[in-house]
Design an enzyme around this catalytic site. Structure first.
Site, mmCIF file in Angstrom:
data_model
loop_
_atom_site.group_PDB
_atom_site.id
_atom_site.type_symbol
_atom_site.label_atom_id
_atom_site.label_comp_id
_atom_site.label_asym_id
_atom_site.label_seq_id
_atom_site.Cartn_x
_atom_site.Cartn_y
_atom_site.Cartn_z
ATOM 1 N N GLY A 15 0.769 -1.241 0.000
ATOM 2 C CA GLY A 15 0.000 0.000 0.000
ATOM 3 C C GLY A 15 0.796 1.284 0.000
ATOM 4 O O GLY A 15 0.213 2.368 0.113
ATOM 5 N N ASP A 66 0.012 -6.938 -8.020
ATOM 6 C CA ASP A 66 -1.303 -6.576 -8.536
ATOM 7 C C ASP A 66 -2.297 -7.539 -7.907
ATOM 8 O O ASP A 66 -2.338 -8.723 -8.253
ATOM 9 C CB ASP A 66 -1.322 -6.692 -10.062
ATOM 10 C CG ASP A 66 -2.682 -6.378 -10.664
ATOM 11 O OD1 ASP A 66 -3.636 -6.113 -9.900
ATOM 12 O OD2 ASP A 66 -2.796 -6.418 -11.903
ATOM 13 N N MET A 94 -3.914 -1.361 0.901
ATOM 14 C CA MET A 94 -4.433 -0.847 -0.370
ATOM 15 C C MET A 94 -5.952 -0.679 -0.349
ATOM 16 O O MET A 94 -6.664 -1.360 0.387
ATOM 17 C CB MET A 94 -4.032 -1.752 -1.545
ATOM 18 C CG MET A 94 -4.743 -3.071 -1.617
ATOM 19 S SD MET A 94 -3.930 -4.358 -0.688
ATOM 20 C CE MET A 94 -2.414 -4.534 -1.585
ATOM 21 N N ALA A 97 -11.126 3.165 -5.405
ATOM 22 C CA ALA A 97 -12.448 3.527 -5.921
ATOM 23 C C ALA A 97 -12.230 4.526 -7.049
ATOM 24 O O ALA A 97 -11.264 5.297 -7.037
ATOM 25 C CB ALA A 97 -13.332 4.139 -4.840
ATOM 26 N N TYR A 147 -11.802 3.060 7.969
ATOM 27 C CA TYR A 147 -12.195 4.446 8.263
ATOM 28 C C TYR A 147 -13.635 4.450 8.770
ATOM 29 O O TYR A 147 -14.437 3.558 8.459
ATOM 30 C CB TYR A 147 -12.045 5.316 7.011
ATOM 31 C CG TYR A 147 -12.560 6.731 7.172
ATOM 32 C CD1 TYR A 147 -12.044 7.569 8.156
ATOM 33 C CD2 TYR A 147 -13.582 7.218 6.364
ATOM 34 C CE1 TYR A 147 -12.525 8.852 8.325
ATOM 35 C CE2 TYR A 147 -14.070 8.504 6.520
ATOM 36 C CZ TYR A 147 -13.541 9.317 7.504
ATOM 37 O OH TYR A 147 -14.032 10.581 7.673
ATOM 38 N N TYR A 157 -18.001 9.832 0.522
ATOM 39 C CA TYR A 157 -17.195 8.616 0.704
ATOM 40 C C TYR A 157 -17.797 7.435 -0.064
ATOM 41 O O TYR A 157 -17.082 6.538 -0.502
ATOM 42 C CB TYR A 157 -17.055 8.304 2.194
ATOM 43 C CG TYR A 157 -15.869 7.445 2.529
ATOM 44 C CD1 TYR A 157 -14.585 7.820 2.149
ATOM 45 C CD2 TYR A 157 -16.017 6.264 3.242
ATOM 46 C CE1 TYR A 157 -13.487 7.039 2.464
ATOM 47 C CE2 TYR A 157 -14.930 5.478 3.562
ATOM 48 C CZ TYR A 157 -13.669 5.870 3.169
ATOM 49 O OH TYR A 157 -12.586 5.079 3.483
ATOM 50 N N THR A 195 -3.437 11.981 2.143
ATOM 51 C CA THR A 195 -2.662 10.988 1.400
ATOM 52 C C THR A 195 -3.029 11.105 -0.073
ATOM 53 O O THR A 195 -3.965 11.827 -0.438
ATOM 54 C CB THR A 195 -2.970 9.555 1.872
ATOM 55 O OG1 THR A 195 -4.343 9.251 1.572
ATOM 56 C CG2 THR A 195 -2.726 9.388 3.364
#
Length: 261
Positions: A15, A66, A94, A97, A147, A157, A195
């Protein structure tokens, strides 16, 4: 640093996108606590950012990963088995969206974005955990990042909230499955933080201001805040902790109403 909580341990860090990534902050502190690390990067473009960071802290192993490609996953863990034989902790860092759908209404989410978001943000944890389990010979710790938008509606979100909700449920089911092998599975629910990924969320700066004004500690979190919690969850200090969602959000999650009018 007198106490090195991860001395002698080996960990896989996924990530990292750049030096602002939460995964990078976690890696830095894990290294300071004595861990030997293995980094992954998503693509050749990101390799140019991740490789210098690996060199900066003396990380000798770095691989492309991947998570939508089973062969890529197999190649990574075959390499880890060959070089290390076993390892002790995994950071699943990771998420994905389509940034064009991190605004507006959730009901307008496309099928393609729904599938890709759930696959990369959630199902990848299952795939990496399944592979890691075979190499955590003496038990271990698996950690992912979530989150508060998994629990409550956060404007814009959207699909990420649904993906994180699935991720948090997966943490509990994985913890139950893997506990018999002394493998712990937990998540850190971090407050909003700048980020590369969060920059795609519409009105993110407003989210940061609201969080800082509402949280009991009256500030936003830092990457280092999350790094400290991660080291704890990787270490033997948390050997009795699994299936937990550990909040690092300056207390934001406890608030029912920021102010009474």
């Amino acid at each position: 640093m007198t106490t090195r909580l991860l001395q002698g341990k080996k960990g896989l860090i996924t990530g990292i996108a750049n030096n602002m990534s939460i995964s990078w902050a976690i890696a830095q502190l894990a290294k300071k606590h004595g861990a030997e690390l293995w980094f992954t990067y998503q693509s050749e473009a990101l390799e140019k950012r991740v490789k210098p960071l690996a060199e900066e802290i003396g990380c000798n192993f770095i691989s492309e990963l991947d998570v939508t490609d089973q062969k890529s996953i197999s190649n990574l863990f075959n390499d880890i088995k060959e070089k290390w034989n076993s390892f002790d902790f995994l950071l699943h860092g990771m998420a994905f969206a389509n940034k064009n759908e991190l605004k507006g209404r959730y009901v307008d989410t496309s099928l393609e974005n729904f599938y890709n978001s759930l696959h990369i943000s959630c199902y990848s944890l299952l795939e990496l955990s399944r592979s890691a389990e075979t190499l955590m010979h003496d038990g271990g710790s698996i950690l992912t990042l979530t989150y508060y938008g998994a629990e409550k509606v956060i404007p814009n979100y959207n699909i990420m909230g649904v993906a994180k909700a699935a991720l948090e449920a997966s943490v509990k089911y994985l913890a139950n499955d893997m506990g018999e092998n002394n493998i712990r599975v937990n998540a850190i629910s971090a407050g909003p933080i700048k980020t590369l990924a969060s920059s795609a969320i519409s009105d993110f700066s407003t989210m940061l201001k609201f969080h800082a004004s509402t949280a009991p500690l009256k500030r936003n979190i830092t990457q280092e805040d999350v790094g400290g919690a991660a080291v704890y969850l990787f270490s033997e200090l948390s050997k009795g902790v699994t299936g937990e969602i550990h909040y690092v959000d300056c207390g934001y999650n406890i608030i029912g109403s920021s102010k009474l009018l």
